[in-house]
Scaffold this motif. Structure first.
Motif, PDB file in Angstrom:
ATOM      1  N   VAL A 167       0.858  -1.182   0.000  1.00 51.87           N
ATOM      2  CA  VAL A 167       0.000   0.000   0.000  1.00 51.87           C
ATOM      3  C   VAL A 167       0.895   1.232   0.000  1.00 51.87           C
ATOM      4  O   VAL A 167       1.998   1.221   0.546  1.00 51.87           O
ATOM      5  N   ALA A 168       0.402   2.282  -0.631  1.00 51.26           N
ATOM      6  CA  ALA A 168       1.211   3.498  -0.727  1.00 51.26           C
ATOM      7  C   ALA A 168       1.237   4.265   0.580  1.00 51.26           C
ATOM      8  O   ALA A 168       2.184   5.015   0.857  1.00 51.26           O
ATOM      9  N   GLY A 169       0.187   4.105   1.391  1.00 51.09           N
ATOM     10  CA  GLY A 169       0.145   4.818   2.656  1.00 51.09           C
ATOM     11  C   GLY A 169      -1.093   4.461   3.440  1.00 51.09           C
ATOM     12  O   GLY A 169      -2.016   3.813   2.927  1.00 51.09           O
ATOM     13  N   ALA A 170      -1.122   4.895   4.675  1.00 50.14           N
ATOM     14  CA  ALA A 170      -2.268   4.632   5.535  1.00 50.14           C
ATOM     15  C   ALA A 170      -2.329   5.697   6.618  1.00 50.14           C
ATOM     16  O   ALA A 170      -1.308   6.311   6.965  1.00 50.14           O
ATOM     17  N   ALA A 171      -3.508   5.903   7.162  1.00 50.36           N
ATOM     18  CA  ALA A 171      -3.708   6.859   8.247  1.00 50.36           C
ATOM     19  C   ALA A 171      -4.705   6.274   9.226  1.00 50.36           C
ATOM     20  O   ALA A 171      -5.831   5.933   8.847  1.00 50.36           O
ATOM     21  N   LEU A 172      -4.308   6.142  10.483  1.00 54.58           N
ATOM     22  CA  LEU A 172      -5.149   5.540  11.502  1.00 54.58           C
ATOM     23  C   LEU A 172      -5.292   6.478  12.695  1.00 54.58           C
ATOM     24  O   LEU A 172      -4.307   7.059  13.166  1.00 54.58           O
ATOM     25  N   ASP A 173      -6.525   6.573  13.182  1.00 53.54           N
ATOM     26  CA  ASP A 173      -6.810   7.368  14.378  1.00 53.54           C
ATOM     27  C   ASP A 173      -7.229   6.482  15.540  1.00 53.54           C
ATOM     28  O   ASP A 173      -7.325   6.956  16.669  1.00 53.54           O
ATOM     29  N   VAL A 174      -7.488   5.209  15.261  1.00 52.57           N
ATOM     30  CA  VAL A 174      -7.984   4.282  16.278  1.00 52.57           C
ATOM     31  C   VAL A 174      -7.193   2.981  16.197  1.00 52.57           C
ATOM     32  O   VAL A 174      -6.713   2.587  15.133  1.00 52.57           O
ATOM     33  N   PHE A 175      -7.111   2.293  17.349  1.00 54.96           N
ATOM     34  CA  PHE A 175      -6.232   1.130  17.432  1.00 54.96           C
ATOM     35  C   PHE A 175      -6.865   0.051  18.305  1.00 54.96           C
ATOM     36  O   PHE A 175      -7.728   0.331  19.145  1.00 54.96           O
ATOM     37  N   ALA A 176      -6.418  -1.188  18.079  1.00 59.44           N
ATOM     38  CA  ALA A 176      -6.977  -2.314  18.814  1.00 59.44           C
ATOM     39  C   ALA A 176      -6.750  -2.163  20.306  1.00 59.44           C
ATOM     40  O   ALA A 176      -7.613  -2.503  21.118  1.00 59.44           O
ATOM     41  N   GLU A 177      -5.602  -1.656  20.677  1.00 58.63           N
ATOM     42  CA  GLU A 177      -5.295  -1.371  22.074  1.00 58.63           C
ATOM     43  C   GLU A 177      -4.920   0.097  22.180  1.00 58.63           C
ATOM     44  O   GLU A 177      -4.036   0.573  21.463  1.00 58.63           O
ATOM     45  N   GLU A 178      -5.603   0.801  23.067  1.00 54.91           N
ATOM     46  CA  GLU A 178      -5.310   2.222  23.251  1.00 54.91           C
ATOM     47  C   GLU A 178      -4.989   2.487  24.711  1.00 54.91           C
ATOM     48  O   GLU A 178      -5.639   1.940  25.597  1.00 54.91           O
ATOM     49  N   PRO A 179      -3.962   3.306  25.004  1.00 52.27           N
ATOM     50  CA  PRO A 179      -3.078   4.001  24.059  1.00 52.27           C
ATOM     51  C   PRO A 179      -2.245   3.023  23.236  1.00 52.27           C
ATOM     52  O   PRO A 179      -2.006   1.893  23.667  1.00 52.27           O
ATOM     53  N   LEU A 180      -1.836   3.477  22.068  1.00 54.50           N
ATOM     54  CA  LEU A 180      -1.017   2.651  21.183  1.00 54.50           C
ATOM     55  C   LEU A 180       0.332   2.385  21.835  1.00 54.50           C
ATOM     56  O   LEU A 180       1.007   3.312  22.306  1.00 54.50           O
ATOM     57  N   SER A 181       0.720   1.123  21.837  1.00 55.42           N
ATOM     58  CA  SER A 181       1.999   0.742  22.442  1.00 55.42           C
ATOM     59  C   SER A 181       3.172   1.330  21.667  1.00 55.42           C
ATOM     60  O   SER A 181       3.147   1.435  20.439  1.00 55.42           O
ATOM     61  N   ALA A 182       4.199   1.699  22.407  1.00 54.93           N
ATOM     62  CA  ALA A 182       5.414   2.210  21.775  1.00 54.93           C
ATOM     63  C   ALA A 182       6.094   1.143  20.938  1.00 54.93           C
ATOM     64  O   ALA A 182       6.956   1.454  20.099  1.00 54.93           O
ATOM     65  N   GLU A 183       5.700  -0.106  21.135  1.00 57.70           N
ATOM     66  CA  GLU A 183       6.282  -1.216  20.375  1.00 57.70           C
ATOM     67  C   GLU A 183       5.499  -1.518  19.101  1.00 57.70           C
ATOM     68  O   GLU A 183       5.846  -2.433  18.361  1.00 57.70           O
ATOM     69  N   SER A 184       4.443  -0.772  18.827  1.00 54.21           N
ATOM     70  CA  SER A 184       3.625  -1.048  17.652  1.00 54.21           C
ATOM     71  C   SER A 184       4.436  -0.885  16.371  1.00 54.21           C
ATOM     72  O   SER A 184       5.135   0.128  16.187  1.00 54.21           O
ATOM     73  N   PRO A 185       4.337  -1.849  15.467  1.00 50.39           N
ATOM     74  CA  PRO A 185       5.070  -1.737  14.199  1.00 50.39           C
ATOM     75  C   PRO A 185       4.562  -0.584  13.338  1.00 50.39           C
ATOM     76  O   PRO A 185       5.264  -0.147  12.428  1.00 50.39           O
TER      77      PRO A 185
END
Length: 527
Positions: free
Chosen positions: A247-265
């Motif tokens: 994919v050329a790009g993506a934009a996400l405002d919501v996540f499976a676990e919030e807050p988003l982990s600093a380890e998220s890829p």
């Protein structure tokens, strides 16, 4: 009444609750046992997405009437458990629609033009003009997954910018999609054709991981935008697809676990933009959802219908005024029918005749069920009445006809079983004055209020006088009387409005007279 607020909402919502006379208490940090203790005596609970409203919480809050969600998503609320406990769950679906739609559009532009990445490079002192070749939205295909309120607003905005629109939503008709200029397709076809894919669905068992490795592969060179709910897009698969250039790009405002982990890829993928759940974060949206939620809490605590109830029948605000008087009428007819019927109730039928039949009447039908079940001493309200009926094997039917012989609008509630049935019909005089006009086939003109008595007797001289005397000797004053008969000398039905309930010995005295075949006390609690 006590209103517990466990997630911060705008002051305007809190003020509205206080102005209505309620005791508003906040417990923003409460969780676990502390939360259960705080909600134990609450009549209403107001949350956003931070509080998990579980079956355990409902067990701990026996006085809870409503859970108000200051926002649209309710995946943090166990709605089935709420329904089982007779608790209304209501959200504020309109309050942040515009804010979420605008953030979706902003994220689409941001990822198409790599705006955050370019800003970061320039802030670091690097003029990287030649390294960011953007994509124009004009002429591209926008795939909208979920054509609800937010999805429709996004389609309108991006469609006006020259994008071709395709959409997937199994609950939207083709006519509505065409009005928006969108072609309604199967999910797989939308994914395959989309240059930009925006997601606007709740998180459910069906939507979790909806956009995964296979779907991303079909979108080669496209963009994904999710401002709806975390977990709908497989984050690991998206990070890998972005890193590999699928994919050329993506934009996400919501996540499976919030807050988003600093380890998220996702944080390591240069062509993925992330924001910390800002979709509804505008001052106007926060005030709107807070006041909308407060209004619904106030309505529920006043025993009034809640317009945005998710687990109880609701009605459009514009139509509410037309059906409101029939809500109480249907409940009263149901109460009277249940108290007059002699036998186990196995089915309930609600019939609408005349002008009222044109309306959406789910809320009225639920109220009729509530009326039927209350005299049986079942723990029931308009929220859980349909489920109570289902669990107890009671068949409920609703019928409508525009034809009505004698009344502009007529509501009839029938209770019965395989051996017998009984129908009570009511209408409104002068717009909002409820009257019972037919009971078990007898034409009456009875005011449904307080303590009542229905007597069946032979149509003979002196019977009504005997009943009046017996009631007088028991100290029961008659406030009104309505008599009907089949034929001269046949059976008659008389309905009495009384100032006091009829003592048991007075009922026995009436039944001891062989001219009287049946007497039934009816209690409407002054309604």
């Amino acid at each position: 009444m006590k209103v517990l607020v466990t997630d911060p909402i705008a002051d305007a919502g809190l003020d509205r609750l206080r102005d209505a006379g309620h005791d508003v208490q906040t417990a923003y940090d409460a969780e676990g046992d502390a939360l259960l203790d705080a909600v134990a005596d609450a009549n209403a609970l107001v949350v956003r997405s931070g509080t998990q409203v579980t079956d355990e919480l409902f067990d701990a809050a026996p006085d809870l009437v409503i859970v108000g969600r200051a926002g649209i998503g309710v995946d943090n609320i166990d709605i089935d458990a709420a329904t089982d406990h007779g608790v209304i769950v209501a959200n504020a679906p309109e309050g942040n629609v515009r804010a979420a739609a605008e953030h979706t559009v902003a994220m689409a532009f941001a990822t198409a033009r790599s705006i955050p990445q370019a800003h970061g490079r320039l802030s670091d002192g690097e003029w990287a003009k030649g390294e960011f070749l953007g994509t124009e939205l004009n002429g591209k295909t926008l795939g909208v997954v979920g054509l609800g309120r937010v999805g429709q607003e996004v389609a309108k905005r991006l469609g006006s910018l020259g994008m071709d629109l395709v959409a997937y939503d199994p609950y939207i008709g083709e006519d509505r999609a065409e009005q928006l200029g969108a072609e309604l397709l199967d999910f797989e076809d939308v994914v395959e054709r989309a240059d930009f894919l925006t997601v606007h669905v709740p998180l459910t068992d069906e939507t979790e991981g909806l956009i995964g490795e296979a779907e991303l592969a079909e979108m080669e060179g496209g963009y994904v935008v999710n401002v709806a709910r975390g977990g709908v897009v497989d984050e690991d698969a998206l990070a890998e697809a972005a890193d590999d250039g699928v994919v050329a790009g993506a934009a996400l405002d919501v996540f499976a676990e919030e807050p988003l982990s600093a380890e998220s890829p996702l944080l390591d993928a240069e062509n993925v933009i992330v924001t910390p759940h800002l979709g509804a974060s505008t001052a106007a949206a926060q005030e709107h959802v807070a006041t909308t939620t407060a209004d619904q809490v106030v309505a529920a605590l006043n025993d009034e219908p809640v317009l945005n109830a998710l687990n109880a029948p609701s009605v459009e605000e514009s139509a509410f005024g037309r059906i409101e008087p029939y809500i109480g009428l249907a409940e009263t007819a149901g109460k009277v029918a249940a108290q007059l019927f002699d036998g186990r109730i196995e089915r309930v039928g609600v019939r609408y005749e005349g002008d009222i039949a044109e309306e959406d009447l789910d809320l009225v039908t639920a109220s009729a069920q509530k009326g039927v079940f209350e005299p049986l001493e079942w723990q029931v309200n308009a929220v859980n009445a349909p489920r109570v009926a289902e669990e107890r094997g009671i068949e409920v039917t609703e019928t409508k006809t525009r034809q009505s012989e004698d009344f502009q609008s007529l509501v009839s509630v029938t209770v019965g079983n395989s051996d017998d049935d009984l129908t009570v019909s009511g209408t409104l005089f002068a717009g909002d004055d409820p009257r019972l006009v037919k009971i078990d086939g007898y034409r009456v003109d009875a005011i449904p209020h307080g303590h009542m008595l229905a007597a069946r007797n032979r149509d003979e001289p002196g019977v009504i006088g005997f009943i009046g005397t017996a009631l007088g000797e028991a100290g029961v004053n008659i406030a009104g009387m309505f008599n009907a008969r089949e034929t001269i000398g046949g059976e008659a039905l008389t309905v009495y409005n009384l100032d006091e309930p009829v003592p048991g010995d007075a009922l026995d005295a009436l039944l001891a007279d062989d001219r009287i075949t049946d007497v039934r006390s009816i209690e409407l609690n002054g309604e």
